[in-house]
Enzyme design. Sequence first.
Site, PDB file in Angstrom:
ATOM      1  N   ASP A 124      55.767  19.120   6.473  1.00  0.00           N
ATOM      2  CA  ASP A 124      56.410  17.874   7.234  1.00  0.00           C
ATOM      3  C   ASP A 124      57.572  18.158   8.111  1.00  0.00           C
ATOM      4  OD1 ASP A 124      57.381  15.495   7.946  1.00  0.00           O
ATOM      5  OD2 ASP A 124      58.179  14.700   5.705  1.00  0.00           O
ATOM      6  N   ASP A 146      48.956  13.299   3.833  1.00  0.00           N
ATOM      7  CA  ASP A 146      49.771  12.492   3.078  1.00  0.00           C
ATOM      8  C   ASP A 146      49.997  11.195   3.184  1.00  0.00           C
ATOM      9  OD1 ASP A 146      51.860  12.825   0.989  1.00  0.00           O
ATOM     10  OD2 ASP A 146      53.069  14.446   1.883  1.00  0.00           O
ATOM     11  N   MET A 147      50.606  10.557   2.171  1.00  0.00           N
ATOM     12  CA  MET A 147      50.860   9.100   1.989  1.00  0.00           C
ATOM     13  C   MET A 147      51.835   8.992   0.869  1.00  0.00           C
ATOM     14  SD  MET A 147      50.470   6.269   0.614  1.00  0.00           S
ATOM     15  CE  MET A 147      49.092   5.218  -0.382  1.00  0.00           C
ATOM     16  N   ASN A 148      53.097   8.649   1.476  1.00  0.00           N
ATOM     17  CA  ASN A 148      54.103   8.689   0.739  1.00  0.00           C
ATOM     18  C   ASN A 148      54.895   7.187   0.318  1.00  0.00           C
ATOM     19  OD1 ASN A 148      54.558  11.438  -0.070  1.00  0.00           O
ATOM     20  ND2 ASN A 148      54.968  11.882   2.215  1.00  0.00           N
ATOM     21  N   ASP A 197      53.775  16.708  -6.996  1.00  0.00           N
ATOM     22  CA  ASP A 197      55.010  17.480  -6.297  1.00  0.00           C
ATOM     23  C   ASP A 197      55.752  18.270  -7.277  1.00  0.00           C
ATOM     24  OD1 ASP A 197      54.603  16.510  -3.817  1.00  0.00           O
ATOM     25  OD2 ASP A 197      56.129  14.836  -3.950  1.00  0.00           O
ATOM     26  N   ASP A 200      25.179 -16.805 -36.646  1.00  0.00           N
ATOM     27  CA  ASP A 200      25.843 -17.785 -37.517  1.00  0.00           C
ATOM     28  C   ASP A 200      27.168 -18.244 -37.697  1.00  0.00           C
ATOM     29  OD1 ASP A 200      26.993 -15.216 -37.878  1.00  0.00           O
ATOM     30  OD2 ASP A 200      26.588 -14.984 -40.026  1.00  0.00           O
TER      31      ASP A 200
HETATM   32  C1  GLA Z   1      55.316  14.442  -0.117  1.00  0.00           C
HETATM   33  C2  GLA Z   1      54.308  15.543  -0.466  1.00  0.00           C
HETATM   34  C3  GLA Z   1      54.915  17.026  -0.372  1.00  0.00           C
HETATM   35  C4  GLA Z   1      55.649  17.068   0.840  1.00  0.00           C
HETATM   36  C5  GLA Z   1      56.595  16.029   1.414  1.00  0.00           C
HETATM   37  C6  GLA Z   1      56.846  16.155   2.652  1.00  0.00           C
HETATM   38  O1  GLA Z   1      56.294  14.405  -1.117  1.00  0.00           O
HETATM   39  O2  GLA Z   1      53.854  15.410  -1.754  1.00  0.00           O
HETATM   40  O3  GLA Z   1      54.130  17.970  -0.849  1.00  0.00           O
HETATM   41  O4  GLA Z   1      54.376  17.454   1.902  1.00  0.00           O
HETATM   42  O5  GLA Z   1      56.055  14.721   1.167  1.00  0.00           O
HETATM   43  O6  GLA Z   1      57.720  15.177   3.066  1.00  0.00           O
END
Ligand code: GLA
Length: 653
Positions: free
Chosen positions: A367, A478-480, A548, A54
């Site tokens: 790291d 990891d991948m930051n 973290d 409608d």
């Molecule tokens: C990141 C990760 C941490 C650590 C650092 C190392 O921040 O989340 O747990 O591994 O990198 O550089």
Amino acid sequence: MSIVFDENKRVFKLDTEKSSYAFHITDSRNLLHLYYGGYIPETDITHMLRIPNDEPFVPAVHDAMGPHSFDCAPIEFPTSGVADFREPAMQVMDINGMSACECYYKDYRISNGKPKLKGLPATYAADDEAQTLEVFCYDPHSGLDITLMYSVFPKFDVITRSVKVENNGLAAIDLRRIISMSLDLDRMDYDMITLHGTWARERHVQRFPVRFGKQSIDSNRGATSHAHNNFFALCDHTATEDFGEAYGFALVYSGSFLGMVEVGQYEKTRALLGINPYDFSWHLEPGEDFQAPEVIMTYSGEGLGQMSRNFHDVMRNNLIRGKWKDMRRPILINNWEATYFNFDTDKLLDIAREAKKAGIEMLVMDDGWFGHRNDDRSSLGDWFVNEDKIKGGLKHLVDEVNKIGLKFGIWFEPEMISPDSKLYAEHQDWCIHIPGRHRTTVRSQLVLDFSRKEVRDYIYEQMKAILSSANIEYVKWDMNRNFSDIYSPYLPAAKQGETAHRYVLGLYHIMDELTTRFPEILFEGCSSGGNRFDLGILSYFPQIWASDNTDALCRTGIQNSYSYGYPLSVFTAHVSSCPNHQTLRITPLETRFQVASFGVLGYECNLKDLSGSDLNAIREQIAFYKKWRDVFQFGSFYRGAENEASDSETLTE
Ligand code: GLA
């Protein structure tokens, strides 16, 4: 049979034990959504189709739709430019500059089990676990074929969805948007629940009533992001942990995404989830196809707790794979907060000896073990052991750790390159960058272009060499940083909109290669904590570092929020030193343990700094966790009712 087709009424009905999903083919061959909710036995449910008729000021675009308009109808897969003015799931651009596209029914196929998705991770199922419906549709103008795929997991009240587009026309066409799932619901009185956050405060539950217009969560950062997770829920305003209706949606994808809920002018709700159309396009030559990632949907008529448990069950049973899927996860000690970059073989062996006494099962070297990396400004890409620190070499260290009686794990950040690295000196063009423009660094690093095979192959070979060189039983991947300056100099201009998605496909490729080559290794995802916490990663790596932030009080909110979409077996949680390194808060050891045990338990502190009584307490904690590990890691999780008030941010009208 969990999928039936009622030929008379032209209704597809998908049933799980406690839910039903149905849609209908109209005379005009359009697909209209009928129902998603609690289980109903009938298939003759076309009377459920409610289209306001409608409304005088709506365009009616198809004779067979009678007085109705697309804009009022519940469209199963909405396309753009054909008078449905709400957010579409699909949009194209053809060589004539036309962006309209339609989706007409052609045929269907029902099969047992579940086919794989080309190039993408997805849930999997044996023939007796799930049934799959493929609905073949087409756009008569462009020659595009659109396949809507639905798989039904009856036991878990889960339905998965995805879509594939094939160019069977005569000319090339660009996909400008392809959203995996669109769901039109008949009401608007829902709350939306999302999991937002930022670095070190990932995942906080936000619950708010949906309103007219669009409300969305997204990422345009190339990764899922700390800011929003690619999960959301819709539920009754009154839904609690145990009561009320709740729908949950989660995308099996690790790149930029869009999750949107739109309430249109007729008080109906459309929910969409898929790849973010922002800066996305995909060029399809005749004969080429594009597969969009999968969405997992669940319906619970028994509140949010059951919604979460449905997700937990399907993820644990039909998403996570490999040797570690159902295996007890080891209790590890990670040296990051104990030493940061300042460690060597002796320090690591000291930590390992103390850890062994406490009952810990694995040492993870974080790291700083490679290239000349003594802070976060160099060496990513140079995956060669730094023998100034790791004296005697990696094999020696691992053998010594094994002799102490611990497994050994190692940290990598494979997707990154430091401008201060040998790799960069040799291959400045291997990172994602816009030629001629400034290269934006984050944490002094750039992103390697994983859309390119030669780049992936190089990193694969580096990692393979390290992982084969010693008895390494765990990898923290990891991948930051997020992605900026997204451009791949090796793609032609017309394909630059593909770069971000090609990156994700490349990432999945190398994750697949490595996990296949090293099936025994337990891989853990990480991205500055939970920047890329999603089901794409979990399809390859069975666990992810949640945040973290190791402060126990903060972690209660973070882990509770993760539990809305993810089982406890996939997020890792560590007992760290006191005062906490992120918040400086002083928290009893007992509290730190109690919080970390609601996840995959680990330790991240220098045990040598602790008093005898703390070490005794840790020994007892670990013994307790081992006794109950199966329950903590694989039990059914019921959130306490009081958390609804305390941990969520509730916005009301
Ligand atoms: C990141 C990760 C941490 C650590 C650092 C190392 O921040 O989340 O747990 O591994 O990198 O550089």
